[in-house]
Design a protein around this motif. Structure first.
Motif, mmCIF file in Angstrom:
data_model
loop_
_atom_site.group_PDB
_atom_site.id
_atom_site.type_symbol
_atom_site.label_atom_id
_atom_site.label_comp_id
_atom_site.label_asym_id
_atom_site.label_seq_id
_atom_site.Cartn_x
_atom_site.Cartn_y
_atom_site.Cartn_z
ATOM 1 N N UNK A 53 -4.761 -58.706 -4.126
ATOM 2 C CA UNK A 53 -5.230 -59.861 -4.897
ATOM 3 C C UNK A 53 -5.749 -59.541 -6.295
ATOM 4 N N UNK A 54 -6.316 -58.377 -6.491
ATOM 5 C CA UNK A 54 -6.923 -58.036 -7.786
ATOM 6 C C UNK A 54 -5.842 -57.613 -8.772
ATOM 7 N N UNK A 55 -5.918 -58.169 -9.971
ATOM 8 C CA UNK A 55 -4.984 -57.798 -11.044
ATOM 9 C C UNK A 55 -5.732 -57.835 -12.369
ATOM 10 N N UNK A 56 -5.035 -57.525 -13.416
ATOM 11 C CA UNK A 56 -5.622 -57.493 -14.751
ATOM 12 C C UNK A 56 -5.490 -58.863 -15.404
ATOM 13 N N UNK A 57 -6.566 -59.315 -16.039
ATOM 14 C CA UNK A 57 -6.544 -60.586 -16.767
ATOM 15 C C UNK A 57 -5.619 -60.424 -17.974
ATOM 16 N N UNK A 58 -4.763 -61.389 -18.204
ATOM 17 C CA UNK A 58 -3.802 -61.307 -19.301
ATOM 18 C C UNK A 58 -4.454 -61.465 -20.670
ATOM 19 N N UNK A 59 -5.719 -61.907 -20.712
ATOM 20 C CA UNK A 59 -6.407 -62.086 -21.994
ATOM 21 C C UNK A 59 -7.339 -60.915 -22.279
ATOM 22 N N UNK A 60 -8.303 -60.684 -21.385
ATOM 23 C CA UNK A 60 -9.322 -59.649 -21.648
ATOM 24 C C UNK A 60 -9.007 -58.299 -21.012
ATOM 25 N N UNK A 83 -16.240 -55.233 -26.736
ATOM 26 C CA UNK A 83 -15.142 -54.325 -26.403
ATOM 27 C C UNK A 83 -15.684 -53.180 -25.552
ATOM 28 N N UNK A 84 -15.113 -53.026 -24.358
ATOM 29 C CA UNK A 84 -15.528 -51.969 -23.435
ATOM 30 C C UNK A 84 -14.330 -51.110 -23.062
ATOM 31 N N UNK A 85 -14.613 -49.939 -22.511
ATOM 32 C CA UNK A 85 -13.536 -49.026 -22.127
ATOM 33 C C UNK A 85 -12.865 -49.441 -20.822
ATOM 34 N N UNK A 106 -10.380 -52.084 -22.980
ATOM 35 C CA UNK A 106 -9.379 -51.207 -23.584
ATOM 36 C C UNK A 106 -8.540 -50.448 -22.559
ATOM 37 N N UNK A 107 -9.036 -50.333 -21.351
ATOM 38 C CA UNK A 107 -8.394 -49.545 -20.294
ATOM 39 C C UNK A 107 -8.406 -48.052 -20.626
ATOM 40 N N UNK A 108 -9.508 -47.581 -21.196
ATOM 41 C CA UNK A 108 -9.667 -46.169 -21.488
ATOM 42 C C UNK A 108 -10.295 -45.940 -22.848
ATOM 43 N N UNK A 109 -10.287 -44.682 -23.277
ATOM 44 C CA UNK A 109 -10.822 -44.295 -24.581
ATOM 45 C C UNK A 109 -9.866 -43.306 -25.225
ATOM 46 N N UNK A 114 -6.062 -35.177 -24.436
ATOM 47 C CA UNK A 114 -5.434 -35.600 -23.185
ATOM 48 C C UNK A 114 -4.232 -36.501 -23.428
ATOM 49 N N UNK A 115 -3.841 -36.652 -24.687
ATOM 50 C CA UNK A 115 -2.663 -37.451 -25.021
ATOM 51 C C UNK A 115 -2.875 -38.953 -25.019
ATOM 52 N N UNK A 116 -4.132 -39.418 -25.067
ATOM 53 C CA UNK A 116 -4.408 -40.852 -25.079
ATOM 54 C C UNK A 116 -4.535 -41.309 -26.532
ATOM 55 N N UNK A 117 -3.574 -42.117 -26.973
ATOM 56 C CA UNK A 117 -3.519 -42.597 -28.348
ATOM 57 C C UNK A 117 -3.835 -44.089 -28.399
ATOM 58 N N UNK A 118 -4.042 -44.663 -29.581
ATOM 59 C CA UNK A 118 -4.320 -46.102 -29.682
ATOM 60 C C UNK A 118 -3.243 -46.972 -29.044
ATOM 61 N N UNK A 119 -1.989 -46.540 -29.120
ATOM 62 C CA UNK A 119 -0.893 -47.336 -28.551
ATOM 63 C C UNK A 119 -0.966 -47.421 -27.029
ATOM 64 N N UNK A 120 -1.633 -46.445 -26.385
ATOM 65 C CA UNK A 120 -1.735 -46.439 -24.931
ATOM 66 C C UNK A 120 -2.909 -47.277 -24.422
ATOM 67 N N UNK A 121 -3.784 -47.675 -25.327
ATOM 68 C CA UNK A 121 -4.908 -48.531 -24.960
ATOM 69 C C UNK A 121 -4.578 -49.974 -25.333
ATOM 70 N N UNK A 122 -5.452 -50.882 -25.020
ATOM 71 C CA UNK A 122 -5.227 -52.309 -25.318
ATOM 72 C C UNK A 122 -5.747 -52.670 -26.706
ATOM 73 N N UNK A 123 -5.601 -51.743 -27.666
ATOM 74 C CA UNK A 123 -6.054 -51.986 -29.036
ATOM 75 C C UNK A 123 -5.142 -52.961 -29.768
ATOM 76 N N UNK A 124 -3.809 -52.854 -29.661
ATOM 77 C CA UNK A 124 -2.959 -53.860 -30.316
ATOM 78 C C UNK A 124 -3.241 -55.284 -29.824
ATOM 79 N N UNK A 125 -3.508 -55.418 -28.531
ATOM 80 C CA UNK A 125 -3.837 -56.736 -27.971
ATOM 81 C C UNK A 125 -5.172 -57.248 -28.521
#
Length: 197
Positions: A53-60, A83-85, A106-109, A114-125
Motif C-alpha cells: 500500500x505505501x508508495x511515494x507521493x507524486x508531488x512531495x 526540503x528534507x533528505x 529529496x530521497x537522499x543527499x 558514493x556517486x550520488x549526483x543532483x540528477x539522482x535526487x528529486x532536485x529537478x522536481x
C-alpha cells in the motif's frame, strides 16, 4: 553463528540486514518471535500490507497510501516548503507540530564519493515545483553531515536565481545540555548562529 536450523539461520540473516541490528539483537528478536507465534503472523501481515500500500507521493515524494498525500492536498501554508533528505525526516518534523507548510523529499543527499549526483535526487522536481508555485520561502532541512551540508549549499545555489527566500534549520547546542560537554564544532556553530533575545 550457525545453528542446526536452516530456517533460524535464514531469519537471523534477514534480521541482520536491518539497520542497527547485529548478531546479538537479531538473535534476541528471533527468539522473541519464536515465543510469540501470534505476533509473528501480525508482523508478517503488517509487512505485507505496508509493502503493497505505501508508495511515494507524486508531488512531495514522501510516503503515502493515497497519491497525492494528505499534506499536499490539505490546507497547509502554500508559501513555505521544507526540503528534507528522506521521508523519515519529514515525519520527524511533523511530530514536532512546528511546521505547517509543504514538503519536498529529496530521497537522499549529494555524495560524489558514493556517486550520488543532483540528477539522482528529486532536485529537478523541486525546481519545477518552485517555478510553477507561489512558494515564497524554502527551508532547507538537510542533515548536518558533510553530505547534508553539501546538499544545502547546492540547493541554495540553484534556488537563489528563482528569487525565493532560502533559510536553513538552526543548529547548535541541544536544549538541556551543559556547555562544558559541547564539542568545539557545535559551540562554534551556536555562537555564529546566535539570535537576539
Amino acid at each position: 553463528m550457525l545453528y542446526a536450523s536452516s530456517s533460524l539461520n535464514r531469519l537471523l540473516g534477514e534480521l541482520k540486514k536491518l539497520p542497527g541490528v547485529g548478531e546479538k539483537t537479531a538473535l534476541r528478536l528471533a527468539f522473541h518471535l519464536l515465543k510469540s507465534p501470534g505476533q509473528v503472523m501480525a508482523l508478517a501481515d503488517s509487512l505485507h500490507e505496508v509493502h503493497g500500500r505505501i508508495r511515494s507521493c507524486s508531488i512531495c515524494h514522501g510516503i503515502t497510501e493515497e497519491d497525492p498525500c494528505c499534506i499536499c492536498t490539505g490546507t497547509r501554508d502554500p508559501s513555505t516548503i521544507c526540503v528534507v533528505e528522506e521521508p523519515q525526516d519529514l515525519l520527524a518534523i511533523e511530530r514536532s507540530h512546528a511546521f505547517r507548510g509543504h514538503y519536498h523529499v529529496l530521497q537522499g543527499a549529494l555524495s560524489p564519493l558514493n556517486g550520488v549526483t543532483p540528477a539522482q535526487l528529486k532536485i529537478p522536481e523541486l525546481l519545477a515545483r518552485l517555478e510553477e508555485s507561489r512558494v515564497a520561502e524554502v527551508i532547507i532541512a538537510t542533515s548536518f553531515t558533510v553530505e547534508g551540508e553539501a546538499t544545502a549549499l547546492y540547493l541554495a545555489k540553484v534556488i537563489k536565481p528563482l528569487g525565493k527566500k532560502i533559510t536553513r534549520l538552526a543548529h547548535g547546542i541541544p536544549l538541556g545540555s551543559d556547555l562544558e560537554y559541547v564539542d568545539a564544532t557545535t559551540m562554534q556553530r551556536a555562537v555564529q548562529g546566535r539570535a537576539e533575545l
